[in-house]
Design an enzyme around this catalytic site. Structure first.
Site, PDB file in Angstrom:
ATOM      1  N   ASP A  42      50.034  49.007 -25.244  1.00 47.15           N
ATOM      2  CA  ASP A  42      48.795  49.651 -25.680  1.00 47.15           C
ATOM      3  C   ASP A  42      48.376  49.156 -27.068  1.00 47.15           C
ATOM      4  O   ASP A  42      49.224  49.006 -27.963  1.00 47.15           O
ATOM      5  CB  ASP A  42      49.064  51.166 -25.740  1.00 47.15           C
ATOM      6  CG  ASP A  42      47.864  51.959 -26.192  1.00 47.15           C
ATOM      7  OD1 ASP A  42      46.923  52.064 -25.401  1.00 47.15           O
ATOM      8  OD2 ASP A  42      47.887  52.483 -27.321  1.00 47.15           O
ATOM      9  N   GLU A  71      47.359  44.689 -24.072  1.00 51.03           N
ATOM     10  CA  GLU A  71      45.970  45.145 -24.207  1.00 51.03           C
ATOM     11  C   GLU A  71      45.399  44.652 -25.525  1.00 51.03           C
ATOM     12  O   GLU A  71      45.756  45.121 -26.597  1.00 51.03           O
ATOM     13  CB  GLU A  71      45.878  46.673 -24.188  1.00 51.03           C
ATOM     14  CG  GLU A  71      44.425  47.141 -24.167  1.00 51.03           C
ATOM     15  CD  GLU A  71      44.158  48.482 -24.838  1.00 51.03           C
ATOM     16  OE1 GLU A  71      43.107  49.073 -24.557  1.00 51.03           O
ATOM     17  OE2 GLU A  71      44.974  48.930 -25.669  1.00 51.03           O
TER      18      GLU A  71
HETATM   19  C1  GLC Z   1      44.316  52.151 -26.007  1.00 47.26           C
HETATM   20  C2  GLC Z   1      44.191  53.020 -24.774  1.00 47.26           C
HETATM   21  C3  GLC Z   1      43.254  54.147 -25.064  1.00 47.26           C
HETATM   22  C4  GLC Z   1      43.825  54.959 -26.195  1.00 47.26           C
HETATM   23  C5  GLC Z   1      44.105  54.090 -27.409  1.00 47.26           C
HETATM   24  C6  GLC Z   1      44.974  54.799 -28.404  1.00 47.26           C
HETATM   25  O1  GLC Z   1      43.165  51.477 -26.303  1.00 47.26           O
HETATM   26  O2  GLC Z   1      43.795  52.252 -23.679  1.00 47.26           O
HETATM   27  O3  GLC Z   1      43.015  54.941 -23.957  1.00 47.26           O
HETATM   28  O4  GLC Z   1      42.938  55.976 -26.540  1.00 47.26           O
HETATM   29  O5  GLC Z   1      44.788  52.912 -27.077  1.00 47.26           O
HETATM   30  O6  GLC Z   1      46.291  54.866 -27.951  1.00 47.26           O
END
Ligand code: GLC
Length: 631
Positions: free
Chosen positions: A242, A312
């Site tokens: 993440d 991500e």
């Molecule tokens: C990432 C997740 C998102 C979350 C953020 C903070 O971007 O996909 O849903 O709010 O991280 O953890």
């Protein structure tokens, strides 16, 4: 002697011919597993995988509390198996006060009771193993919840945890205390929060209930590696990492101060994340090195199949590519390719699509594997973003492009965004704004429950109220309904995954992507000694007539229809004329060449058999002559 020389020369010539015949004209995006000479062309499990994201709160509720859970997922895994899913990544399932619906973790090695127990998780792993659907967890390294024990101890100044988070006393200006820097949180407002107990500010790049861990502390790095090891030992196939870019921020300067980030002059609201250029808070070199270290942790687990990382990051392409690894270290096997989300809109034409797809392929370092993401729990549903009538073409596109495809739950059905009133809005990203602008920030519309059937609550739950409302169109768009129709979004998706598993060319083949005109995109996949596959998408609303042979070499005059979109009049098995193919509005087709016995390839160009025949006859004559000289 003469005969020997002739035979050696012939052999050399033939060898050269054979080698040039296998040389490929386009970069091969699978060079790390395609080795034609050694016939070692078996991809690793993830390289052509079909990945599927489950948002656990909204997938399947087994205990009637209106929120999805692990037993619901376990019960539904046969569906994923039937779809042909290789691996599913689950958004966080760990103990959490749910301020950001699980992305605020209170205990990284405990299951949140709302999702079930550790025994339920182990049951899920068992079912997944039996079905051979791999489970990937969400690893949230940047922050914990402020209700995490580590944070409480850190705030209390316990020596072992004192530096577990990023603390700072702030800047004194004319006797007044200010946050340490101008940094802004992704969810609006200052990224610094004053803590009364500790009498210091702590950094939170997301919500104030999500304090940033201090990665400059080796104990934090080791603790988080142990989190990975904990779940790897339980048999998970890997992690989606993440918010990777945020992991490290710049270190304080010699005076102990954090530098301000420069402004973006096109945003006027100082609370908006876009107000600043995030040069000190994202994509620091240490973050890349950290990802490589996490990969090394995964590689410690040599039992069974390779474990993988999906990263991500919405960073600029040159940085995204570095998350794959470098000359000396491996990184994430699949940094998510979000280009179809960030660069394609519902007005994009075929040239835009071609450019976007090529952008990834051309930037990707040799030997790495591509991937194609259409949606996730943070983005509008693809049917709402790019058009409900483009669902099939997009699913056909991501499953015919080389590498892995990534699908967010429900996009195989064509689920759309659901409008949620301000009163019903629960996403903190929207709740931090106001009733007039929240819709621009809310992620609730893409997070509504999965539509299983036309039963109450779309078969998702038997609660009287679900945590987010069910889409109004669930009676038409649901798994059960679409399963009955031979040509439905669901069945097209399913068949595409079958083809992707079974057709060598789709797994290992070369790729050519072209705009055939401004409305029609073509993707050609081809592999030596195999059929050629072409996907054609008519993006807009006019009928288009195209000559495929003008754009792509080596196609046969007629081609066989292998897959059609729901709006096509053609049927699988029909033959089409490749020089005058008529495409209906938004129609997409997967086509295949017909068998021929005379086409072969050398240096990527098609040659006709007679050349080969002449070559062989000549060889025969030379052999014959040399034989007679020898006599
Ligand atoms: C990432 C997740 C998102 C979350 C953020 C903070 O971007 O996909 O849903 O709010 O991280 O953890």
């Amino acid at each position: 002697m003469f005969s020997l020389v002739v035979v050696v020369c012939l052999q050399l010539l033939l060898q050269q011919f054979m080698e040039s015949a296998v040389a490929q004209p386009f970069p091969n995006y699978h060079t790390d597993f395609v080795d034609i000479k050694q016939h070692k062309n078996v991809p690793k499990w993830w390289q052509t995988g079909a990945f599927y994201q489950i948002y656990p709160r909204s997938f399947k509720d087994s205990n009637g509390d209106g929120v999805g859970d692990l037993n619901g997922i376990a019960d539904s895994l046969p569906y994923l198996k039937e779809l042909g899913i290789t691996a599913t990544w689950l958004s966080p399932i760990f103990s959490s006060p749910m301020a950001d619906f699980g992305y605020d973790i209170a205990n990284f090695t405990e299951i949140a009771p709302i999702f079930g127990s550790m025994a339920d998780f182990e049951h899920l792993m068992k079912v997944a193993k039996e079905l051979d659907v791999k489970i990937i967890l969400d690893f949230v390294p940047n922050h914990s919840s402020d209700e995490c024990d580590w944070f409480k101890r850190s705030a209390a100044g316990e020596p072992d945890y004192k530096d577990f988070y990023v603390w700072h006393p702030g800047r004194m200006v004319n006797g007044t205390r200010h946050p340490p820097s101008n940094w802004v949180s992704v969810f609006r407002g200052s990224a610094w929060q004053w803590h009364e107990g500790r009498q210091e500010y702590y950094l939170h790049q997301f919500l104030k209930k999500q304090p940033d861990l201090n990665y400059r502390n080796p104990k934090v790095r080791e603790t988080m590696k142990n989190v990975l090891r904990f779940w790897l030992a339980k048999g998970v196939a890997g992690f989606r990492i993440d918010a990777v870019p945020s992991v490290f921020e710049i270190a304080p300067d010699a005076a102990g101060q954090y530098r301000d980030e420069p402004r973006n002059d096109w945003v006027n609201d100082p609370d908006d994340y876009g107000y600043l250029q995030h040069i000190y808070t994202v994509d620091q070199p240490e973050t890349l090195a950290m990802v490589y270290d996490w990969r090394a942790v995964l590689d410690e687990f040599t039992d069974g199949d390779e474990r993988i990382l999906l990263a991500e990051t919405y960073s600029p392409i040159d940085i995204v590519m570095q998350y794959y690894g470098n000359a000396t270290a491996e990184g994430a096997q699949l940094p998510f390719n979000f280009l179809l989300i960030t660069e394609i809109s519902n007005t994009s034409n075929a040239n835009d699509y071609a450019r976007t797809i090529q952008k990834w392929l051309q930037h990707m370092p040799q030997g790495r594997t591509a991937n194609w993401v259409l949606g996730n729990h943070d983005q509008w549903r693809v049917a709402s973003r790019l058009g409900a009538d483009r669902v099939d073409m997009l699913n056909m596109l991501i499953t015919t492009l080389p590498g892995a495809s990534v699908t967010y739950q429900g996009e195989e059905l064509g689920m759309t965004n659901v409008w949620i009133s301000w009163k019903d809005t629960v996403d903190p990203s929207a709740c931090n704004t106001n009733a007039s602008v929240y819709e621009h920030f809310s992620r609730d519309p893409e997070r509504t429950p999965f539509q299983w059937s036309s039963d109450a609550n779309a078969g998702f739950s038997n609660a009287s109220k679900t945590w987010l409302p069910i889409a109004e169109d669930y009676k038409q768009i649901n798994e059960d309904e679409e399963r009955q129709k031979p040509v439905s979004h669901l069945n097209i998706y399913k068949h595409m995954l079958t083809l992707k598993r079974e057709v060598q060319t789709l797994q290992l083949g070369e790729t050519e992507v072209k705009a055939l005109n401004s409305a029609v995109l073509g993707v050609k996949r081809f592999l030596q000694h195999d059929f050629i596959y072409v996907t054609v998408l008519n993006i807009f609303d006019d009928i288009e007539t195209i000559n495929l042979k003008e754009s792509f070499t080596d196609l046969t005059e007629q081609m066989k229809v292998v897959m059609v979109s729901t709006n096509s009049k053609l049927k699988v098995g029909d033959l089409i004329n490749a020089t005058a193919l008529e495409l209906l509005p938004k129609e997409s087709l997967l086509l295949r060449t017909l068998p021929t016995f005379y086409t072969y390839y050398t240096n990527g160009e098609a040659r006709q058999l007679p050349v080969l025949v002449i070559y062989l006859v000549l060889a025969q004559v030379l052999l014959y002559l040399s034989y007679h000289r020898a006599l």
